[in-house]
Design a protein around this motif. Structure first.
Motif, PDB file in Angstrom:
ATOM      1  N   GLU A  37      37.907  40.234  37.721  1.00 29.14           N
ATOM      2  CA  GLU A  37      37.835  38.917  37.075  1.00 29.14           C
ATOM      3  C   GLU A  37      37.775  37.786  38.101  1.00 29.14           C
ATOM      4  O   GLU A  37      36.971  36.868  37.995  1.00 29.14           O
ATOM      5  N   GLY A  38      38.617  37.882  39.130  1.00 36.40           N
ATOM      6  CA  GLY A  38      38.649  36.841  40.165  1.00 36.40           C
ATOM      7  C   GLY A  38      37.338  36.778  40.931  1.00 36.40           C
ATOM      8  O   GLY A  38      36.786  35.705  41.174  1.00 36.40           O
ATOM      9  N   ALA A  39      36.827  37.945  41.291  1.00 33.42           N
ATOM     10  CA  ALA A  39      35.578  37.999  42.067  1.00 33.42           C
ATOM     11  C   ALA A  39      34.427  37.426  41.239  1.00 33.42           C
ATOM     12  O   ALA A  39      33.578  36.692  41.743  1.00 33.42           O
ATOM     13  N   ARG A  40      34.445  37.738  39.948  1.00 33.61           N
ATOM     14  CA  ARG A  40      33.379  37.267  39.071  1.00 33.61           C
ATOM     15  C   ARG A  40      33.400  35.739  38.979  1.00 33.61           C
ATOM     16  O   ARG A  40      32.366  35.079  39.075  1.00 33.61           O
ATOM     17  N   ARG A  41      34.616  35.203  38.806  1.00 33.52           N
ATOM     18  CA  ARG A  41      34.754  33.741  38.721  1.00 33.52           C
ATOM     19  C   ARG A  41      34.259  33.073  39.995  1.00 33.52           C
ATOM     20  O   ARG A  41      33.500  32.118  39.963  1.00 33.52           O
ATOM     21  N   GLU A  42      34.693  33.621  41.123  1.00 31.53           N
ATOM     22  CA  GLU A  42      34.322  33.010  42.392  1.00 31.53           C
ATOM     23  C   GLU A  42      32.817  33.140  42.613  1.00 31.53           C
ATOM     24  O   GLU A  42      32.162  32.217  43.101  1.00 31.53           O
ATOM     25  N   ILE A  91      35.259  44.858  46.258  1.00 34.95           N
ATOM     26  CA  ILE A  91      34.399  44.268  45.228  1.00 34.95           C
ATOM     27  C   ILE A  91      33.681  43.090  45.865  1.00 34.95           C
ATOM     28  O   ILE A  91      34.294  42.282  46.548  1.00 34.95           O
ATOM     29  N   LYS A  92      32.382  43.024  45.667  1.00 34.89           N
ATOM     30  CA  LYS A  92      31.594  41.948  46.267  1.00 34.89           C
ATOM     31  C   LYS A  92      30.700  41.300  45.227  1.00 34.89           C
ATOM     32  O   LYS A  92      30.297  41.947  44.266  1.00 34.89           O
ATOM     33  N   ALA A  93      30.358  40.053  45.489  1.00 35.37           N
ATOM     34  CA  ALA A  93      29.361  39.374  44.664  1.00 35.37           C
ATOM     35  C   ALA A  93      27.987  39.836  45.135  1.00 35.37           C
ATOM     36  O   ALA A  93      27.701  39.790  46.328  1.00 35.37           O
ATOM     37  N   SER A  94      27.130  40.261  44.206  1.00 29.87           N
ATOM     38  CA  SER A  94      25.774  40.685  44.595  1.00 29.87           C
ATOM     39  C   SER A  94      25.044  39.575  45.326  1.00 29.87           C
ATOM     40  O   SER A  94      24.310  39.804  46.270  1.00 29.87           O
ATOM     41  N   ALA A  95      25.256  38.347  44.854  1.00 29.93           N
ATOM     42  CA  ALA A  95      24.558  37.207  45.450  1.00 29.93           C
ATOM     43  C   ALA A  95      25.338  36.652  46.631  1.00 29.93           C
ATOM     44  O   ALA A  95      25.002  35.600  47.161  1.00 29.93           O
ATOM     45  N   GLY A  96      26.380  37.359  47.053  1.00 26.84           N
ATOM     46  CA  GLY A  96      27.379  36.820  47.967  1.00 26.84           C
ATOM     47  C   GLY A  96      26.896  36.377  49.329  1.00 26.84           C
ATOM     48  O   GLY A  96      25.788  36.655  49.753  1.00 26.84           O
ATOM     49  N   GLY A  97      27.791  35.713  49.988  1.00 27.30           N
ATOM     50  CA  GLY A  97      27.580  35.227  51.339  1.00 27.30           C
ATOM     51  C   GLY A  97      28.859  34.565  51.782  1.00 27.30           C
ATOM     52  O   GLY A  97      29.647  34.128  50.942  1.00 27.30           O
ATOM     53  N   GLY A  98      29.056  34.536  53.101  1.00 30.19           N
ATOM     54  CA  GLY A  98      30.225  33.843  53.633  1.00 30.19           C
ATOM     55  C   GLY A  98      31.550  34.446  53.192  1.00 30.19           C
ATOM     56  O   GLY A  98      32.576  33.785  53.189  1.00 30.19           O
ATOM     57  N   GLY A  99      31.519  35.723  52.822  1.00 27.74           N
ATOM     58  CA  GLY A  99      32.771  36.388  52.453  1.00 27.74           C
ATOM     59  C   GLY A  99      33.328  35.928  51.109  1.00 27.74           C
ATOM     60  O   GLY A  99      34.417  36.330  50.721  1.00 27.74           O
ATOM     61  N   LYS A 100      32.583  35.095  50.401  1.00 27.26           N
ATOM     62  CA  LYS A 100      33.120  34.571  49.142  1.00 27.26           C
ATOM     63  C   LYS A 100      33.034  35.596  48.020  1.00 27.26           C
ATOM     64  O   LYS A 100      32.073  36.342  47.930  1.00 27.26           O
ATOM     65  N   GLY A 101      34.038  35.588  47.182  1.00 27.98           N
ATOM     66  CA  GLY A 101      34.049  36.471  46.017  1.00 27.98           C
ATOM     67  C   GLY A 101      34.423  37.894  46.349  1.00 27.98           C
ATOM     68  O   GLY A 101      34.299  38.778  45.518  1.00 27.98           O
ATOM     69  N   MET A 102      34.880  38.145  47.562  1.00 26.51           N
ATOM     70  CA  MET A 102      35.201  39.520  47.956  1.00 26.51           C
ATOM     71  C   MET A 102      36.662  39.851  47.678  1.00 26.51           C
ATOM     72  O   MET A 102      37.537  39.026  47.898  1.00 26.51           O
ATOM     73  N   ARG A 103      36.911  41.054  47.203  1.00 23.62           N
ATOM     74  CA  ARG A 103      38.292  41.470  46.914  1.00 23.62           C
ATOM     75  C   ARG A 103      38.481  42.923  47.347  1.00 23.62           C
ATOM     76  O   ARG A 103      37.706  43.789  46.952  1.00 23.62           O
ATOM     77  N   ILE A 104      39.525  43.152  48.130  1.00 21.96           N
ATOM     78  CA  ILE A 104      39.877  44.531  48.472  1.00 21.96           C
ATOM     79  C   ILE A 104      40.846  45.020  47.405  1.00 21.96           C
ATOM     80  O   ILE A 104      41.790  44.302  47.063  1.00 21.96           O
ATOM     81  N   VAL A 105      40.621  46.209  46.891  1.00 21.71           N
ATOM     82  CA  VAL A 105      41.519  46.730  45.870  1.00 21.71           C
ATOM     83  C   VAL A 105      42.081  48.068  46.328  1.00 21.71           C
ATOM     84  O   VAL A 105      41.343  48.994  46.677  1.00 21.71           O
ATOM     85  N   LEU A 106      43.402  48.143  46.340  1.00 29.52           N
ATOM     86  CA  LEU A 106      44.056  49.331  46.869  1.00 29.52           C
ATOM     87  C   LEU A 106      44.470  50.314  45.785  1.00 29.52           C
ATOM     88  O   LEU A 106      44.639  51.494  46.044  1.00 29.52           O
ATOM     89  N   GLU A 107      44.669  49.801  44.572  1.00 28.72           N
ATOM     90  CA  GLU A 107      45.101  50.720  43.511  1.00 28.72           C
ATOM     91  C   GLU A 107      44.614  50.257  42.159  1.00 28.72           C
ATOM     92  O   GLU A 107      44.225  49.103  41.977  1.00 28.72           O
TER      93      GLU A 107
END
Ligand code: ADP
Length: 671
Positions: A182-187, A157-173
């Motif tokens: 929720e976490g990615a959105r907040r960040e 999951i990535k932030a569309s406006a992202g940069g610097g690896g911020k807001g990224m989440r790997i999800v395995l299941e």
């Protein structure tokens, strides 16, 4: 060419831009925040304008203030560097409105590439391969979950406006999906003010390969080779090199042409980077950065050009200095980002004063881009990068070796850095064989961390013993100890803070290792021979230890050791061939207090804001269970229970600001 430019940035990149401007006889205006009043970039500039308080929003990100500074000083152009306003279309527009040249692409191109989702749509239409994923407008949780399920795990999951690896989440299941969204959105919201997300298939072990593109305002565009930036932590680059090792000429050409097509598709002007993931000989577009990259020096070194000079010329309306066919490539270049951070603590950013800084002297083919000097502070307000060290070599092996050596000869004390860790990576057999991908650091943890001198758990006894010697020599303790031996056992020396004498020509020094554990080094003197035992360990035997300024020397069985030792703010930093150990000196009086601290308390790792509380007083929790999330430097840090136990009190609520080291949660271990 411009007569005067304003540099809307700080640190190494501001200094680096000024060096080129100076060479081209272009006058420079620096801007700065209150925290940077005595910073190197301010000192280097011909003129400097104070923007406002330390927080970037009130200084380096304040569009009106930056534009006003340019108007007031008569600057004809603004170079935004990277970060801050560099990819801000509104800022580019504001410059244009005032008749100031923005040294970067047109606002429309920034806008088109500013969203990872939008740029993917553009690239898809231009026939550039993409990582499978969802980059649509519908953002409801249920929709994102359904799309993720369609893509298949693992997903990113990535932030569309992202940069610097911020807001990224790997999800395995599946069950991790909703909390990750929720976490990615907040960040994303707090880092970019834009909470839109996209989802991609998470590729296993891809390489990060990117292409430097350059376009002029006359419609010409070229690609200036490629770079590999696969050595990353937290999806952020730490080592970059050019060219990307092991690609066929055909792949290089196809990636280069795809990158140029991407630039042309958005009417690009200036320097830009098109980033790809490379896996199983396929490359996939991930995003375009519409600015000069941190890692641009490696391209400069292999191409023999100055990209900032190109930027200035192109912004002034000149054609590209070289055409595609004229571009040359020489040897190999490699860069490391020297960060104030603690690799052993999950690369947690470190802050503090640089107590000592010495760059290698006479290192061949080494370039150092730095914006700090000894005495400067690394604060939480800005990026914790201290400097970039870049090496050129006739081939990759030589570049790596030169770079490693330069780091070994670099001395920095006062705060934790990743230098020792970088040295380990640069010398790792898999790295040297170019067996690299974005999982490199994770995969080689076991070899990279313990040896790097930053291993949180274990400070080697040898380092503790040397720190004790340093403490004794520094305090002039040796002579005092000898004088005290056999004399008055109640002499005041016996009460000296941090070390004390014991009766038979010895001394004891209390230290704290990197894990925070108290350790005792006992030194026995016998003529020039010192024997140092740490706790119950085997003693280290040395002859004639001496301290001359920062240089600590001593004879060993095999020869003579030499290292640099610096004490600042109660911490001794020992530096040996670029690796450093930070060892605390225990204040005996403070000890008594510490002893009454009792049960575990969970402290904030750095100044920040509480964003989420997941525990309440009285909760029984398991070791590793997340209790609170603190955001600092736009990254989320999860505070987890360090043992099974019971939460006694939660001291802050979401939204509260917390200082470094304050107790967030009091906790009682055991169930
Ligand atoms: P940012 O703009 O935040 O830097 P990027 O999209 O450029 O984010 O990605 C940064 C890094 O994250 C990449 O270099 C790579 O290591 C990793 N990454 C990004 N997308 C993927 C993916 N789909 N699969 C695996 N790793 C990825």
């Amino acid at each position: 060419m411009f007569r005067k430019i304003l540099i809307a940035n700080r640190g190494e990149i501001a200094c680096r831009i000024m060096r080129t401007a100076r060479r081209l006889n272009v006058a420079t205006v620096a801007v700065y925040s209150e925290a940077d009043a005595s910073a190197l970039h301010v000192e280097m500039a011909d003129e400097a304008v104070l923007l406002g308080p330390a927080p970037a929003a009130q200084s380096y990100l304040a569009i009106d203030k930056v534009i006003a500074a340019a108007v007031a000083t008569g600057a004809e152009a603004i170079h935004p560097g990277y970060g801050f306003l560099s990819e801000n279309a509104r800022f580019a527009e504001a410059c244009a409105k005032m008749g100031i040249a923005f040294i970067g692409p047109p606002a429309s191109a920034i806008h088109a590439m500013g969203s990872k989702s939008e740029s993917k749509k553009l690239m898809e239409a231009a026939g550039v391969p993409l990582v499978p994923g969802y980059h649509g407008a519908e953002q409801a949780d249920s929709h994102l979950i359904a799309e993720a399920m369609k893509i298949g795990f693992p997903v990113l999951i990535k932030a569309s406006a992202g940069g610097g690896g911020k807001g990224m989440r790997i999800v395995l299941e599946e069950r991790e999906l909703l909390p990750a969204i929720e976490g990615a959105r907040r960040e994303a919201k707090s880092a970019f003010g834009d909470e839109r997300l996209l989802i991609e298939k998470y590729l296993e072990r891809p390489r990060h390969v990117e292409v430097q593109v350059f376009a002029d305002s006359l419609g010409e565009a070229v690609y200036i080779h490629d770079r590999d930036c696969s050595i990353q932590r937290r999806h952020q680059k730490v080592i970059e090199e050019a060219p990307a090792p092991g690609l066929s000429d055909d792949t290089r050409r196809r990636m280069g042409e795809a990158a140029v097509a991407a630039a042309k598709a958005v009417g690009y002007v200036g320097a830009g980077t098109v980033e790809f993931l490379y896996a199983e000989r396929q490359f996939y577009f991930i995003e375009m950065n519409t600015r000069l990259q941190v890692e641009h020096p490696v391209t400069e070194m292999i191409a023999g050009i100055d990209l900032v000079e190109w930027q200035l010329r192109v912004a002034a309306g000149e054609p590209l200095p070289e055409r595609q066919a004229e571009l040359q490539r020489y040897g190999h270049a490699m860069e490391v980002r020297l960060y104030a951070e603690d690799p052993a603590k999950g690369f947690l950013p470190a802050t503090g004063r640089i107590a000592h800084l010495a760059w290698p002297a006479n290192a061949p083919q080494i370039r150092i881009d730095s914006g700090v000097r000894a005495g400067d502070r690394i604060s939480t307000f800005y990026d914790p990068m201290i400097a970039k060290v870049i090496a050129w070599g006739e081939d990759r092996a030589i570049a790596a070796q030169r770079l490693r050596r330069a780091l070994q000869e670099t001395e920095l004390a006062g705060l934790a850095t990743n230098a020792g860790f970088l040295i380990e990576v640069l010398g790792h057999p898999a790295f040297l064989k170019a067996e690299i991908d974005t999982g490199f650091i994770e995969r080689h943890r076991a070899e990279l961390f313990p040896a790097s001198g930053t291993g949180g758990e274990a400070t080697p006894d040898r380092a503790l013993a040397l720190a004790a010697i340093f403490a004794v020599l520094k305090d002039g303790a040796a002579s005092k100890a000898k004088a005290a031996a056999g004399a008055d056992p109640h002499s005041p020396w016996a009460a000296t803070n941090g070390w004390r004498v014991f009766g038979d020509g010895g001394a004891s020094v209390l230290l704290r290792d990197a894990a925070g554990k108290r350790r005792e080094a006992r030194i026995a003197f016998s003529g020039p021979r010192w024997s140092i035992a740490v706790d119950d360990g085997a003693p280290l035997s040395l002859t004639g230890p001496a301290l001359d300024g920062n240089a600590l020397t001593a004879g060993t069985d095999h020869g003579r050791l030499r290292l640099t030792a610096i004490e600042a703010d109660g911490t001794v930093t020992l530096i040996e061939r670029g690796k450093s150990w930070r060892i605390g000196r225990v204040d005996i009086l403070a000890e008594a207090e510490a002893a009454t601290e009792g049960h575990g308390h969970l402290a904030s790792p750095m100044p920040g804001t509480v964003v989420r509380v997941m525990a309440a007083a009285g909760d029984a929790v398991k070791r590793g269970q997340p209790l609170m999330v603190v955001e600092a430097m736009k990254m989320e840090h999860t505070i987890a229970a360090h043992a099974d136990g019971v939460v006694k009190a939660v001291k802050f609520r979401a939204g509260d600001a917390v200082a470094e080291g304050v107790e967030l949660i009091s906790f009682e271990a055991g169930s």
